[in-house]
Write a protein that holds these residues in place. Structure first.
Motif, mmCIF file in Angstrom:
data_model
loop_
_atom_site.group_PDB
_atom_site.id
_atom_site.type_symbol
_atom_site.label_atom_id
_atom_site.label_comp_id
_atom_site.label_asym_id
_atom_site.label_seq_id
_atom_site.Cartn_x
_atom_site.Cartn_y
_atom_site.Cartn_z
ATOM 1 N N PHE A 1 0.797 -1.144 0.015
ATOM 2 C CA PHE A 1 0.011 -0.212 0.084
ATOM 3 C C PHE A 1 0.798 1.133 0.065
ATOM 4 C CE2 PHE A 1 0.665 -1.184 4.291
ATOM 5 C CZ PHE A 1 0.943 -0.329 5.090
ATOM 6 N N THR A 2 0.412 2.306 -0.372
ATOM 7 C CA THR A 2 0.920 3.820 -0.366
ATOM 8 C C THR A 2 0.130 4.767 0.511
ATOM 9 O OG1 THR A 2 -0.293 4.392 -2.233
ATOM 10 C CG2 THR A 2 1.675 3.486 -2.838
ATOM 11 N N SER A 3 1.048 5.853 0.738
ATOM 12 C CA SER A 3 0.421 6.577 1.853
ATOM 13 C C SER A 3 -0.070 8.221 1.185
ATOM 14 C CB SER A 3 1.242 6.822 3.039
ATOM 15 O OG SER A 3 2.539 7.550 2.482
ATOM 16 N N GLY A 4 -0.139 8.075 -0.255
ATOM 17 C CA GLY A 4 -0.524 9.614 -0.570
ATOM 18 C C GLY A 4 0.627 10.546 0.027
ATOM 19 N N ASP A 5 -0.427 11.538 0.557
ATOM 20 C CA ASP A 5 0.522 12.663 1.039
ATOM 21 C C ASP A 5 1.092 12.460 2.557
ATOM 22 O OD1 ASP A 5 -1.881 12.573 2.575
ATOM 23 O OD2 ASP A 5 -2.434 14.725 2.088
ATOM 24 N N GLY A 6 0.726 11.120 3.014
ATOM 25 C CA GLY A 6 1.163 10.624 4.266
ATOM 26 C C GLY A 6 0.056 10.260 5.198
ATOM 27 N N ASP A 7 -1.104 10.528 4.740
ATOM 28 C CA ASP A 7 -2.175 10.092 5.995
ATOM 29 C C ASP A 7 -3.257 9.008 5.240
ATOM 30 O OD1 ASP A 7 -1.435 12.136 7.676
ATOM 31 O OD2 ASP A 7 -2.275 13.585 6.672
ATOM 32 N N LEU A 8 -2.834 8.638 3.843
ATOM 33 C CA LEU A 8 -3.818 7.696 3.365
ATOM 34 C C LEU A 8 -3.319 6.453 3.264
ATOM 35 C CD1 LEU A 8 -4.640 9.987 -0.080
ATOM 36 C CD2 LEU A 8 -5.688 9.891 2.347
ATOM 37 N N ASP A 9 -4.328 5.377 3.139
ATOM 38 C CA ASP A 9 -3.918 3.806 3.019
ATOM 39 C C ASP A 9 -4.334 3.341 1.743
ATOM 40 O OD1 ASP A 9 -3.688 1.217 3.544
ATOM 41 O OD2 ASP A 9 -4.502 1.322 5.504
ATOM 42 N N LEU A 10 -3.675 3.492 0.620
ATOM 43 C CA LEU A 10 -4.069 3.150 -0.922
ATOM 44 C C LEU A 10 -3.495 1.563 -1.057
ATOM 45 C CD1 LEU A 10 -3.513 6.651 -2.179
ATOM 46 C CD2 LEU A 10 -5.702 5.767 -1.225
ATOM 47 N N VAL A 11 -4.275 0.742 -1.496
ATOM 48 C CA VAL A 11 -3.783 -0.655 -2.060
ATOM 49 C C VAL A 11 -3.249 -0.365 -3.217
ATOM 50 C CG1 VAL A 11 -4.505 -3.022 -2.593
ATOM 51 C CG2 VAL A 11 -5.696 -1.754 -0.729
ATOM 52 N N ARG A 12 -1.969 -0.809 -3.254
ATOM 53 C CA ARG A 12 -1.172 -0.841 -4.504
ATOM 54 C C ARG A 12 -0.983 -2.397 -5.233
ATOM 55 N NH1 ARG A 12 4.316 -1.166 -5.959
ATOM 56 N NH2 ARG A 12 4.934 -1.478 -3.679
ATOM 57 N N GLU A 13 -0.861 -3.401 -4.254
ATOM 58 C CA GLU A 13 -0.885 -4.766 -4.593
ATOM 59 C C GLU A 13 -1.530 -5.518 -3.718
ATOM 60 O OE1 GLU A 13 2.821 -6.575 -6.073
ATOM 61 O OE2 GLU A 13 3.349 -4.615 -7.103
ATOM 62 N N TYR A 14 -1.886 -6.816 -4.128
ATOM 63 C CA TYR A 14 -2.565 -7.764 -3.314
ATOM 64 C C TYR A 14 -2.190 -9.028 -3.705
ATOM 65 C CZ TYR A 14 -6.055 -9.980 -0.206
ATOM 66 O OH TYR A 14 -6.578 -10.953 0.720
ATOM 67 N N ASN A 15 -1.224 -9.696 -2.877
ATOM 68 C CA ASN A 15 -0.475 -10.942 -3.310
ATOM 69 C C ASN A 15 -1.185 -12.096 -2.634
ATOM 70 O OD1 ASN A 15 0.882 -9.541 -5.380
ATOM 71 N ND2 ASN A 15 2.298 -9.051 -3.703
ATOM 72 N N LYS A 16 -1.514 -13.201 -3.116
ATOM 73 C CA LYS A 16 -1.806 -14.335 -2.319
ATOM 74 C C LYS A 16 -1.242 -15.644 -2.963
ATOM 75 C CE LYS A 16 -5.781 -16.227 0.097
ATOM 76 N NZ LYS A 16 -7.423 -15.989 0.142
ATOM 77 N N THR A 17 -0.497 -16.319 -2.332
ATOM 78 C CA THR A 17 0.256 -17.482 -2.874
ATOM 79 C C THR A 17 -0.345 -18.645 -2.526
ATOM 80 O OG1 THR A 17 1.696 -17.633 -0.784
ATOM 81 C CG2 THR A 17 2.601 -16.335 -2.764
ATOM 82 N N GLY A 18 -1.497 -18.844 -1.694
ATOM 83 C CA GLY A 18 -2.103 -19.874 -1.251
ATOM 84 C C GLY A 18 -1.139 -20.859 -0.427
ATOM 85 N N ARG A 19 -1.827 -21.875 0.118
ATOM 86 C CA ARG A 19 -0.951 -23.051 0.958
ATOM 87 C C ARG A 19 -0.148 -23.795 -0.062
ATOM 88 N NH1 ARG A 19 -5.972 -23.279 2.624
ATOM 89 N NH2 ARG A 19 -6.569 -22.681 4.660
ATOM 90 N N GLU A 20 0.983 -24.123 0.466
ATOM 91 C CA GLU A 20 2.131 -24.908 -0.353
ATOM 92 C C GLU A 20 2.294 -26.070 0.397
ATOM 93 O OE1 GLU A 20 5.484 -22.571 -2.232
ATOM 94 O OE2 GLU A 20 4.497 -21.100 -1.046
ATOM 95 N N TYR A 21 2.544 -27.232 -0.148
ATOM 96 C CA TYR A 21 2.420 -28.711 0.388
ATOM 97 C C TYR A 21 3.915 -29.342 -0.209
ATOM 98 C CZ TYR A 21 -2.267 -27.888 1.933
ATOM 99 O OH TYR A 21 -3.489 -27.598 2.521
ATOM 100 N N PHE A 22 5.077 -29.534 0.716
ATOM 101 C CA PHE A 22 5.954 -30.468 0.213
ATOM 102 C C PHE A 22 6.017 -31.879 0.995
ATOM 103 C CE2 PHE A 22 6.456 -25.763 -0.007
ATOM 104 C CZ PHE A 22 7.292 -25.497 -1.156
ATOM 105 N N LEU A 23 6.013 -32.823 0.034
ATOM 106 C CA LEU A 23 6.427 -34.232 0.674
ATOM 107 C C LEU A 23 7.588 -34.742 0.032
ATOM 108 C CD1 LEU A 23 5.189 -36.508 2.159
ATOM 109 C CD2 LEU A 23 4.144 -37.374 -0.052
ATOM 110 N N GLY A 24 8.459 -35.150 0.970
ATOM 111 C CA GLY A 24 9.741 -35.697 0.474
ATOM 112 C C GLY A 24 10.201 -36.911 1.143
#
Length: 315
Positions: free
Chosen positions: A287-310
């Motif tokens: 997120f970014t803050s604009g002039d310093g007081d804002l809360d603006l979404v820039r990216e939203y990343n979701k990888t999900g769960r990851e399973y590793f069997l070895g």
């Protein structure tokens, strides 16, 4: 002594090579005082350096007709240099068990940060923009303001804080519960840097540093199998100061992450493993803050769960 040779394209087309060199002396000292058999005080003092990344040293420039920005590296960057002091108290109160409290301070001499300035194009930049965007002469109109981003060595700053750590196997518990154990740590960091933003002098935390962070792990282990459940979390942290597109800062959310790992000794020679990363399916928010007081979404990343069997086989 460090010698660098950076090659690239200074204006997007013209080859350029820049040489640089610097010398550092990096003394260090570590002392340990055993007050008792199970209590130790440690003191450390050192001078350290961290070299700039290769991308920061590239003597090249990139141009964007969307944001009217000019981005480039700086082949004359010097490393970040730091004078460090550490003081720690460690109590080993039982077998494989400890509690510690550590204080640290770093005086950074030549902080590397991206400088952002606004202005008109130089003659070399005008030639490059005209060549890259021949169908957009409006980009070269008098008075058009561009944003210039380049890493620089800024004035020094201080980083200080403390860390608390604890670990213990629960051997005092009855039956199979004695195979349980726990370890955790918490870190507090205070840091700030000063920069110019729209003719203002702004103070903000150093990029990439969270004020609060912690890790905790609960585990079970015996001769046959074992499992660990871990959580790590950190408070929100800045990634760019000043931010792009006129924003005061760019930041990333510090969400908790839960991970699971386990092993099973199928035979003396075969070990099976299972890991699950991001158990609760957390998402990262930029997120970014604009002039310093804002809360603006820039990216939203979701990888999900990851399973590793070895499996690991020894011969």
């Amino acid at each position: 002594r460090t010698d660098t040779e950076s090659s690239g394209f200074g204006d997007g087309e013209t080859p350029i090579t820049v040489d640089n060199e610097y010398t550092d002396y990096l003394p260090s000292a570590n002392l340990a005082w055993e007050l008792t058999e199970d209590f130790i005080v440690r003191f450390g003092a050192s001078r350290t350096m961290t070299r700039p990344s290769q991308s920061s040293l590239a003597p090249s420039r990139g141009y964007s007709d969307v944001n009217l920005s000019v981005d480039g590296g700086n082949p004359l960057l010097l490393p970040q240099r730091s004078n460090n002091i550490d003081l720690a108290f460690e109590w080993y109160f039982a077998a494989e068990s400890a509690v510690s409290l550590a204080f640290f301070r770093k005086d950074i001499d030549s902080l590397i940060e991206t400088s952002q300035e606004e202005g008109t194009l130089s003659a070399a930049d005008r030639e490059a923009v005209a060549r890259i965007y021949p169908s957009q002469p409006a980009l070269l109109a008098p008075g058009v303001i561009w944003t210039f981003d380049q890493p620089l060595n800024l004035d020094g700053t201080d980083v200080e804080g403390f860390e608390i750590a604890y670990q213990q196997p629960f051997t005092f518990l009855p039956s199979f519960l004695s195979n349980l154990g726990f370890l955790a740590n918490y870190t507090y960091v205070s840091s700030e840097t000063t920069f110019e933003f729209e003719d203002q002098t702004i103070t903000a935390p150093l990029n990439g540093l969270s004020e609060d962070s912690y890790n905790a792990t609960l585990y079970y282990e015996d001769d046959r199998w074992g499992a660990r459940l871990s959580v790590n979390d950190r408070s929100d942290y800045t990634t760019s100061v000043p931010g792009g597109n006129g924003n005061l800062t760019e930041s990333t959310s510090g969400l908790p992450h839960y991970d699971f790992s386990s092993f099973y000794n199928l035979t003396d020679n075969i070990v099976l493993t299972l890991e699950v990363i991001n158990l609760t399916d957390e998402a990262e928010r930029l997120f970014t803050s604009g002039d310093g007081d804002l809360d603006l979404v820039r990216e939203y990343n979701k990888t999900g769960r990851e399973y590793f069997l070895g499996a690991r086989v020894s011969f």
